[in-house]
Design a protein around this motif. Structure first.
Motif, mmCIF file in Angstrom:
data_model
loop_
_atom_site.group_PDB
_atom_site.id
_atom_site.type_symbol
_atom_site.label_atom_id
_atom_site.label_comp_id
_atom_site.label_asym_id
_atom_site.label_seq_id
_atom_site.Cartn_x
_atom_site.Cartn_y
_atom_site.Cartn_z
ATOM 1 N N ALA A 1 0.844 -1.205 0.000
ATOM 2 C CA ALA A 1 0.000 0.000 0.000
ATOM 3 C C ALA A 1 0.877 1.252 0.000
ATOM 4 O O ALA A 1 0.625 2.206 -0.740
ATOM 5 C CB ALA A 1 -0.933 -0.004 1.203
ATOM 6 N N SER A 2 1.922 1.257 0.829
ATOM 7 C CA SER A 2 2.838 2.396 0.862
ATOM 8 C C SER A 2 3.552 2.569 -0.476
ATOM 9 O O SER A 2 3.715 3.690 -0.970
ATOM 10 C CB SER A 2 3.879 2.207 1.977
ATOM 11 N N ALA A 3 3.966 1.460 -1.052
ATOM 12 C CA ALA A 3 4.687 1.528 -2.327
ATOM 13 C C ALA A 3 3.788 2.024 -3.453
ATOM 14 O O ALA A 3 4.240 2.747 -4.346
ATOM 15 C CB ALA A 3 5.256 0.155 -2.672
ATOM 16 N N SER A 4 2.500 1.674 -3.432
ATOM 17 C CA SER A 4 1.594 2.091 -4.500
ATOM 18 C C SER A 4 1.417 3.601 -4.518
ATOM 19 O O SER A 4 1.338 4.220 -5.592
ATOM 20 C CB SER A 4 0.235 1.404 -4.346
ATOM 21 N N ILE A 5 1.363 4.216 -3.321
ATOM 22 C CA ILE A 5 1.275 5.675 -3.249
ATOM 23 C C ILE A 5 2.631 6.299 -3.546
ATOM 24 O O ILE A 5 2.737 7.289 -4.276
ATOM 25 C CB ILE A 5 0.753 6.120 -1.867
ATOM 26 N N GLY A 6 3.682 5.732 -2.970
ATOM 27 C CA GLY A 6 5.011 6.276 -3.176
ATOM 28 C C GLY A 6 5.431 6.278 -4.637
ATOM 29 O O GLY A 6 6.150 7.173 -5.086
ATOM 30 N N LEU A 7 4.937 5.304 -5.403
ATOM 31 C CA LEU A 7 5.323 5.205 -6.807
ATOM 32 C C LEU A 7 4.856 6.413 -7.611
ATOM 33 O O LEU A 7 5.578 6.925 -8.471
ATOM 34 C CB LEU A 7 4.745 3.920 -7.410
ATOM 35 N N VAL A 8 3.633 6.893 -7.344
ATOM 36 C CA VAL A 8 3.069 8.000 -8.130
ATOM 37 C C VAL A 8 3.151 9.333 -7.399
ATOM 38 O O VAL A 8 2.701 10.361 -7.911
ATOM 39 C CB VAL A 8 1.600 7.709 -8.504
ATOM 40 N N GLU A 9 3.737 9.329 -6.210
ATOM 41 C CA GLU A 9 3.777 10.536 -5.390
ATOM 42 C C GLU A 9 4.530 11.672 -6.078
ATOM 43 O O GLU A 9 4.092 12.832 -6.068
ATOM 44 C CB GLU A 9 4.446 10.207 -4.048
ATOM 45 N N THR A 10 5.650 11.358 -6.696
ATOM 46 C CA THR A 10 6.448 12.414 -7.336
ATOM 47 C C THR A 10 5.703 13.036 -8.512
ATOM 48 O O THR A 10 5.839 14.239 -8.768
ATOM 49 C CB THR A 10 7.801 11.858 -7.802
ATOM 50 N N ILE B 1 11.251 1.157 -2.062
ATOM 51 C CA ILE B 1 10.255 2.134 -2.514
ATOM 52 C C ILE B 1 9.483 2.683 -1.320
ATOM 53 O O ILE B 1 9.278 3.889 -1.182
ATOM 54 C CB ILE B 1 9.279 1.499 -3.533
ATOM 55 N N ALA B 2 9.045 1.782 -0.430
ATOM 56 C CA ALA B 2 8.278 2.210 0.737
ATOM 57 C C ALA B 2 9.130 3.077 1.667
ATOM 58 O O ALA B 2 8.677 4.114 2.156
ATOM 59 C CB ALA B 2 7.745 0.989 1.484
ATOM 60 N N ALA B 3 10.371 2.652 1.928
ATOM 61 C CA ALA B 3 11.258 3.429 2.807
ATOM 62 C C ALA B 3 11.550 4.801 2.208
ATOM 63 O O ALA B 3 11.582 5.809 2.923
ATOM 64 C CB ALA B 3 12.561 2.665 3.034
ATOM 65 N N HIS B 4 11.752 4.856 0.902
ATOM 66 C CA HIS B 4 12.008 6.114 0.197
ATOM 67 C C HIS B 4 10.829 7.071 0.366
ATOM 68 O O HIS B 4 10.998 8.236 0.738
ATOM 69 C CB HIS B 4 12.256 5.810 -1.279
ATOM 70 N N SER B 5 9.630 6.562 0.094
ATOM 71 C CA SER B 5 8.428 7.401 0.185
ATOM 72 C C SER B 5 8.177 7.878 1.607
ATOM 73 O O SER B 5 7.914 9.064 1.850
ATOM 74 C CB SER B 5 7.213 6.612 -0.331
#
Length: 457
Positions: free
Chosen positions: A59-68, A283-287
């Motif tokens: 779930a965190s990665a899915s948001i983090g992927l398109v966050e930028t 990805i999750a840690a980055h976001s």
């Protein structure tokens, strides 16, 4: 008796002398409400990310992927808003309130059209976007849906930002700050409702944020168009048709910033593509680490907003020496505040990441990269507040070019070089080096550049 900010702002328009203490008090009084709003917004994203983070790494990665990409949309909206609000600050500094209201009327039409165009674009690309960014099937569906909803709500974001920017440039920092804090509270409540009670997951996070933006936009426009002493349009009829001179000036101010946001957003997207092959945990840690780090730099943006207002009004009033003094004092205050915040982030990095996610691997990796970034915070502050000064002076072309050169030539080159060997830690090392470099070149321009050209004319 200590003078309030309205009295001190009047000193700028009237050409009266101000003591160092009065100047510092004015900077702080304008910065504090904005800092509180910025921090509350960060806390909102912090809580949102924590809510989603507890749904799991995917779930965190899915948001983090398109966050930028979402940041790119927001940056384009902000560029349009500033193209008009800086003009309003200049007219207010010159005590030409009718001209300021003429610009406001035109901005409402132009920015609404711009927002619709951005939202339609976001909807159109929402399905393929996660795959363009290197996402996998297990997170692509949630990422697409989240981005589409955020894109639809971009119209609310645009109008809320425009109204807030206009109020701030008139010297009214309190109302936008109070409403933004209220938006944060609503966002948390709505997200809890949609994510947990209605069990909507990632989609609920987007819907909660969008609903909070809608309510805040309506309130912000009410205080601008009905209640503002200087800018209210109620009882003051006038044409809303955009005029070529106003739009041309807005483009001259906003277009370099819009291009900067596009290319900077593109750079952030490239950074996401560099991180994506490192895996779901990275990805999750980055976001999540980016969300935590924003606790440090949001005060800098609050001070930068105050600097934009003071420099803009100072230029409109023709106050050359006072405007420069505001610029230097604002940058010094920003560096001091963000250095302190950087120390706190270094010390409490593991605890902050533990709030965001229960996954040990994400906590450990996120804490490591936050401690790398903490060293860059003082010079990051310099770049943020200097940029606020340059915006107030309508000096956006050269600073935008400097930011782009720094981002693409320094950060991405280093990130692509370091990521294969050092993973996410290498990406964040590149980020820290680039932020320090950007701060140095912005300080050089502040001290030796020609951003003061409009003051000297």
């Amino acid at each position: 008796m200590a003078k309030n900010s309205e009295e001190l702002l009047a000193y700028i328009r009237e050409g009266r002398t101000m003591t160092q203490g009065e100047k510092l008090r004015l900077i702080v009084s304008l910065s504090l409400p904005s800092i509180l709003a910025q921090i509350s917004a960060t806390v909102m994203f912090f809580i949102d990310a924590s809510m989603v983070g507890h749904l799991g790494a995917k779930a965190s990665a899915s948001i983090g992927l398109v966050e930028t990409t979402g940041w790119l949309m927001g940056g384009l909206a902000s560029a349009a808003n500033l193209g008009f609000s800086v003009q309003v600050a200049h007219f207010i500094g010159a005590s030409d309130f009718e001209a300021a209201r003429r610009v406001l009327r035109q901005s409402l039409v132009c920015c609404f059209i711009w927002a619709v165009m951005i939202s339609l674009t976001a909807i159109a690309i929402s399905h393929p976007l996660p795959y363009w960014l290197g996402g996998t099937d297990d997170i692509a569906s949630d990422a697409s849906l989240y981005f589409a909803i955020i894109g639809i709500c971009g119209i609310f974001f645009q109008m809320e930002g425009l109204a807030g920017s206009m109020l701030k440039c008139s010297g009214n920092m309190k109302i936008p700050s109070i409403l933004n804090i209220g938006m944060c509270v609503m966002d948390v409540c709505f997200n809890y409702l949609f994510i947990y009670i209605l069990d909507m997951g990632v989609k609920g996070a987007a819907m909660g944020t969008g609903l909070a933006e809608l309510v805040t936009a309506a309130l912000m426009l009410y205080f601008l168009l009905v209640r503002s002493k200087m800018l209210a349009l109620k009882g003051r009829p006038g044409p809303f048709k955009p005029k070529s001179d106003t739009v041309t000036t807005a483009i001259k101010i906003g277009a370099p910033m819009g291009l900067q946001h596009m290319l900077m957003g593109g750079a952030q997207i490239v950074s996401t593509i560099i991180v994506a092959p490192l895996g779901t945990v990275a990805i999750a840690a980055h976001s999540l680490a980016i969300t935590v780090e924003s606790l440090c730099y949001m005060p800098g943006f609050g001070i930068a907003e105050a600097a934009t207002t003071l420099v803009g009004q100072g230029i409109g009033a023709g106050q050359r020496l006072l405007t420069r003094s505001f610029a230097y004092m604002s940058v010094g205050l920003g560096i001091a505040v963000m250095t302190f915040m950087g120390v706190l982030m270094w010390v409490f990095a593991p605890e902050l990441m533990a709030i965001m996610s229960p996954v040990d691997e994400i906590i450990a990796l996120g804490a490591d990269v936050l401690r790398i970034e903490a060293w860059a915070e003082p010079l990051f502050a310099a770049s943020i507040v200097c940029n606020g000064v340059f915006i107030g002076a309508a000096d956006t072309i050269i600073p935008s070019a400097m930011s782009l050169a720094s981002m693409w030539a320094v950060r991405l080159t280093l990130a692509a070089t370091l990521a294969p060997r050092f993973g996410l830690r290498g990406v964040w090392t590149a980020m820290a080096i680039e932020l320090a470099f950007r701060g140095l070149i912005f300080l050089l321009r502040l001290c030796r550049g020609n951003w003061q050209k409009d003051i000297d004319q």
